[in-house]
Design an enzyme around this catalytic site. Structure first.
Site, PDB file in Angstrom:
ATOM      1  N   TYR A  62       0.783  -1.165   0.085  1.00 26.36           N
ATOM      2  CA  TYR A  62       0.072  -0.014   0.096  1.00 26.36           C
ATOM      3  C   TYR A  62       0.817   1.432  -0.067  1.00 26.36           C
ATOM      4  O   TYR A  62       1.850   1.145   0.319  1.00 26.36           O
ATOM      5  CB  TYR A  62      -0.957   0.246   1.237  1.00 26.36           C
ATOM      6  CG  TYR A  62      -0.351   0.481   2.480  1.00 26.36           C
ATOM      7  CD1 TYR A  62      -0.653   1.683   2.849  1.00 26.36           C
ATOM      8  CD2 TYR A  62       0.026  -0.456   3.510  1.00 26.36           C
ATOM      9  CE1 TYR A  62       0.112   1.950   4.296  1.00 26.36           C
ATOM     10  CE2 TYR A  62       0.442  -0.185   4.648  1.00 26.36           C
ATOM     11  CZ  TYR A  62       0.422   0.998   5.192  1.00 26.36           C
ATOM     12  OH  TYR A  62       0.848   1.342   6.245  1.00 26.36           O
ATOM     13  N   CYS A  63       0.138   2.252  -0.410  1.00 26.76           N
ATOM     14  CA  CYS A  63       0.766   3.700  -0.506  1.00 26.76           C
ATOM     15  C   CYS A  63      -0.229   4.698  -0.188  1.00 26.76           C
ATOM     16  O   CYS A  63      -1.327   4.295   0.125  1.00 26.76           O
ATOM     17  CB  CYS A  63       1.435   3.978  -1.787  1.00 26.76           C
ATOM     18  SG  CYS A  63       0.553   4.036  -3.407  1.00 26.76           S
ATOM     19  N   ARG A  64       0.099   5.922  -0.469  1.00 32.97           N
ATOM     20  CA  ARG A  64      -1.051   7.109  -0.279  1.00 32.97           C
ATOM     21  C   ARG A  64      -2.508   6.731  -1.221  1.00 32.97           C
ATOM     22  O   ARG A  64      -3.349   6.717  -0.320  1.00 32.97           O
ATOM     23  CB  ARG A  64      -0.375   8.396  -0.663  1.00 32.97           C
ATOM     24  CG  ARG A  64      -1.230   9.580  -0.369  1.00 32.97           C
ATOM     25  CD  ARG A  64      -0.724  10.887  -0.401  1.00 32.97           C
ATOM     26  NE  ARG A  64      -1.203  12.054  -0.070  1.00 32.97           N
ATOM     27  CZ  ARG A  64      -2.285  12.678  -0.742  1.00 32.97           C
ATOM     28  NH1 ARG A  64      -2.528  12.314  -2.078  1.00 32.97           N
ATOM     29  NH2 ARG A  64      -3.051  13.473  -0.384  1.00 32.97           N
ATOM     30  N   LEU A  90      -3.898   4.455   1.472  1.00 33.40           N
ATOM     31  CA  LEU A  90      -4.282   4.988   2.557  1.00 33.40           C
ATOM     32  C   LEU A  90      -5.327   5.922   2.453  1.00 33.40           C
ATOM     33  O   LEU A  90      -6.049   6.309   3.769  1.00 33.40           O
ATOM     34  CB  LEU A  90      -2.886   5.535   3.170  1.00 33.40           C
ATOM     35  CG  LEU A  90      -2.602   5.092   4.880  1.00 33.40           C
ATOM     36  CD1 LEU A  90      -3.042   3.730   5.270  1.00 33.40           C
ATOM     37  CD2 LEU A  90      -1.484   5.825   5.326  1.00 33.40           C
TER      38      LEU A  90
END
Length: 108
Positions: A62-64, A90
């Protein structure tokens, strides 16, 4: 199996200990807020850290927003890992009311 999971699916799988959850964001993003119990390996460091990533269960990156983690997912799937992306990143995790660490964490 689909390469993508929703934040709710990730939360459930992570709670049950069924996935390796990896945050590929930059250190300052990680410090601002993250999913409790996730591992931090920024995207540029993933190739060097590949040997340390477990193969005995699925990996969810996952990332932003889901873009960088999609790149990680594609690369690791190509290398034979059972890799998945958390759709929406996120931002969608937080929008869904799911918790961040620390308690006053934010998406940076």
């Amino acid at each position: 199996m689909s390469a993508d999971y929703t934040p709710r699916e990730v939360a459930s799988l992570h709670e049950r200990g069924e996935i390796e959850l990896i945050d590929v964001r930059e250190p300052e993003e990680w410090a601002a807020g993250r999913i409790a119990g996730s591992r931090h390996v920024q995207l540029t460091e993933l190739p060097a850290q590949a040997e340390s990533i477990r193969r005995d269960r699925p990996i969810v990156f996952y990332c932003r927003s889901g873009a960088r983690s999609a790149m990680a997912t594609q690369a690791f799937r190509g290398a034979g890992f059972d890799a998945h992306n958390m759709t929406g990143g996120l931002l969608d995790w937080e929008a869904g009311g799911l918790p961040l660490e620390p308690a006053d964490g934010r998406v940076a």
